[in-house]
Each structure stands twice: as structure tokens, then as C-alpha cells.
Design an enzyme around this catalytic site. Structure first.
Site, PDB file in Angstrom:
ATOM      1  CE  LYS A   1      -6.760   2.066  -1.079  1.00  0.00           C
ATOM      2  NZ  LYS A   1      -7.577   2.114   0.141  1.00  0.00           N
TER       3      LYS A   1
ATOM      4  CE  LYS B   1      -3.834   2.265   2.407  1.00  0.00           C
ATOM      5  NZ  LYS B   1      -4.731   2.222   3.580  1.00  0.00           N
TER       6      LYS B   1
END
Length: 344
Positions: free
Chosen positions: A267, A213
């Protein structure tokens, strides 16, 4: 004397000589042939639908920075889960819009067994048990400072945060959550969450770790949707990954897998397709991509301005995730995509 042009090979002859007679366009000349040889296709089984849940009843509340996305009441979430079931979408992901009066420095609302995510999970499981539920494990929807963890001044406390996340994960699993999604990027949290879930009798609860992330500019609309954007103090670069790093993603994901993650996630999505490809190819575990709020908003805004074909851009973007090796995609486009696939 030069040879008359009439004696030169024809264009077709020269092309056949250059290509060995292979005409690649033959496979593209009709819709049926394009579909027949297509290497990568998005299907409804590839979709996870992120849903925002709010307190109270009444009509859905629009998220201005995400046209077409709404905050739903608990009953609205149940209706969305029914729609997911009818469309064949396997999983919905729940994110809470927590009222500011329930936020504090420690994010204690995350441990409330009657918080929005838990209440919605119970309601969905009571009505649509066949739809899977993914719940985010992080404190940013519950803290007054908008960070994913506990603060000591401006410093994020790793170990103390992990203790909170373990308790949050158990509370969510108790409420019926099927997949725990640690999105906080604290060190060691997957192993501790796995141990906490097992100790609480939730050995079958899956973990999909946000393994890679990144500290990204593509999260803005999401923070608006959960109400944390205006609260965030500073940024998240001390715990989310730097956008220039790729090898680090391999190390992060490998560590999460070793700690017990069943699945991993990247992400944002499209700006990091190289990361999706590396993780899926090198680690051999189910790898998911999150098509973030910013990615969604860019496509929708451009389509609304007539700058591109929204439906085609939507489908093309999801195909890119699959082509990169993703097992599935979290996308706000999920219901529209499922409708289009059903209409084919």
C-alpha cells in the site's frame, strides 16, 4: 547507375524480411482474438471491497473527496455484503468512521466489543455468512491524535502499541472477522497477534499483513472518510516506509511471513507496482495491493472532468496489479468492476 525504384522489394516484402514473416498485429485485429490470447485478466474473485461504516441509521453519507463512496450504517453494510455476495465479490473490508467523542489518546474504542467494526461484522456474519470480512488492525480510526499507535510526546511507542493491537485483533475475531489486517507497521506485531489469536481459540483466523505500507500522499481521502485527517498531528514517517526503498520492503515482508502472516499487502498500489512484482516474485506468498483512496479519487476526478474514460482507466488500473503479480486488489471500484464483469 542506381537501380530503378520499381525493382526494389515492396514494402510488404521488406517488412516480412525484417520480421521473419511474423505479424504481431494478427492477434490484435479482433475482440475475440484479443480475449483469446490475453495474458492477464481481472476477475471478480480478485476483488476486496473496502466499506466505511458509521454510527446511526438513515441514508448513506457521501465522502466528498471520494465521489461515489459512502459511509454506511450497520444495516447499510449488511446490504453491501449482500450485494458483494450477489456479485461474487469474496471479501469486504470494514473501516469505521468513529465519532470524535469516542476517540482518546490510547484509542480505547478499538477494544470495545460493540464498536462499529465489531457490530457490523456480527450483523454481516448473521445475514451473509458466506462473505469474508477483513478488519484493519491499527489505532488511527480511534485515537484523538490520528496516529496508528500510542504516543509518548511525539514518539510512537512500538511495544505498548503492539499489546493494544493484539487485544484489538482478538476483539475483532470474536466478532466474526475472518482476516486480520495489521496496518500499523509496528515491529513484531504479526508474531504477537498470531499468538494472541491462537491463545483465544482463533487458530483459523487469517492474517493479511500490510507488509509494505509506505508513508504516502495517497491516503488523504481515506483519512477524510474515517475522520482522522484533521486530527493527525505530525506525520507517520517514523513507522511507515520511505517511498525510495525497495529492498526494505523485501525484509519487512519476509519478516512478517516468518512471524506467521498468511498473506501480505502493498500500500499504495499503482505507484508501487515494482514492489508488488518483487514481493510476489521473490517470496511466493499471496500478495495483495491496495488501490488507495487517492488513486481512486484521481481516476474518478479525471473522468468527471472528461479528461479520460473512467471505466477503461478503472479496468486498466486493476489489470496492472494482476500483471505485476498481485493475487488480488482492495479497490473502491470493486462493485463497479464486478457489475461490468457480470455484464460481459
Amino acid at each position: 547507375m542506381s537501380q530503378p525504384s520499381s525493382s526494389l522489394p515492396s514494402i510488404s516484402e521488406r517488412i516480412d524480411a525484417a520480421t521473419g514473416g511474423l505479424r504481431m498485429r494478427r492477434l490484435r485485429q479482433a475482440d475475440w482474438s484479443r480475449r483469446l490470447v490475453r495474458e492477464t485478466a481481472i476477475g471478480v474473485d480478485d476483488l476486496i471491497w473496502p466499506i466505511f461504516v458509521r454510527d446511526g441509521d438513515g441514508d448513506p453519507q457521501a465522502v466528498p473527496s471520494m465521489p461515489g463512496v459512502f459511509r454506511l450504517s450497520v444495516e447499510g453494510c449488511v446490504d453491501a455484503a449482500r450485494r458483494a455476495r450477489d456479485l461474487g465479490i469474496p471479501v469486504v473490508a470494514l473501516f469505521p468512521y468513529t465519532d470524535g467523542s469516542k476517540r482518546d489518546e490510547s484509542g480505547s474504542e478499538a477494544l470495545n466489543q460493540a464498536n462499529l467494526v465489531c457490530t457490523a461484522s456480527r450483523a454481516i456474519k448473521a445475514t451473509v455468512p458466506e462473505v469474508g470480512i477483513l478488519c484493519d488492525v491499527a489505532l488511527d480510526p480511534y485515537t484523538s491524535h490520528g496516529h496508528d499507535g500510542l504516543l509518548d510526546g511525539e514518539r510512537i511507542l512500538n511495544d505498548e502499541t503492539v499489546d493494544m493491537l493484539c487485544r484489538q485483533a482478538v476483539v475483532q475475531a470474536d466478532a466474526g472477522c475472518d482476516i486480520i489486517g495489521p496496518s500499523d507497521m509496528m515491529d513484531g506485531r504479526v508474531a504477537c497477534i498470531r499468538a494472541a489469536l491462537d491463545a483465544a481459540g482463533h487458530r483459523d483466523t487469517l492474517i493479511m499483513s500490510y507488509a509494505a505500507k509506505y508513508a504516502s500522499a495517497f491516503y488523504g481521502p481515506f483519512r477524510d472518510a474515517v475522520g482522522s485527517g484533521s486530527m493527525l498531528k505530525g506525520d507517520k514517517r517514523t513507522y511507515q516506509m520511505d517511498c525510495g526503498n525497495s529492498d526494505e520492503a523485501i525484509r519487512e515482508a519476509a519478516q512478517d511471513i516468518a512471524e506467521g502472516a498468511d498473506m501480505i499487502m502493498v500500500k499504495p498500489g499503482m505507484p508501487y507496482l515494482d514492489i508488488v512484482s518483487r514481493l510476489a516474485g521473490e517470496l511466493g506468498v499471496p500478495t495483495f495491493a491496495y488501490q488507495t483512496s487517492g488513486e481512486y479519487a484521481m481516476i474518478v476526478a479525471a473522468a468527471q472532468n472528461g479528461w479520460l474514460d473512467g471505466d477503461r482507466a478503472m479496468m486498466e488500473s486493476l489489470a496492472a496489479f494482476k500483471r505485476a503479480g498481485a493475487a488480488g486488489v482492495l479497490s473502491y471500484f470493486s462493485p463497479q468492476v464486478a457489475e461490468m464483469l457480470r455484464g460481459r
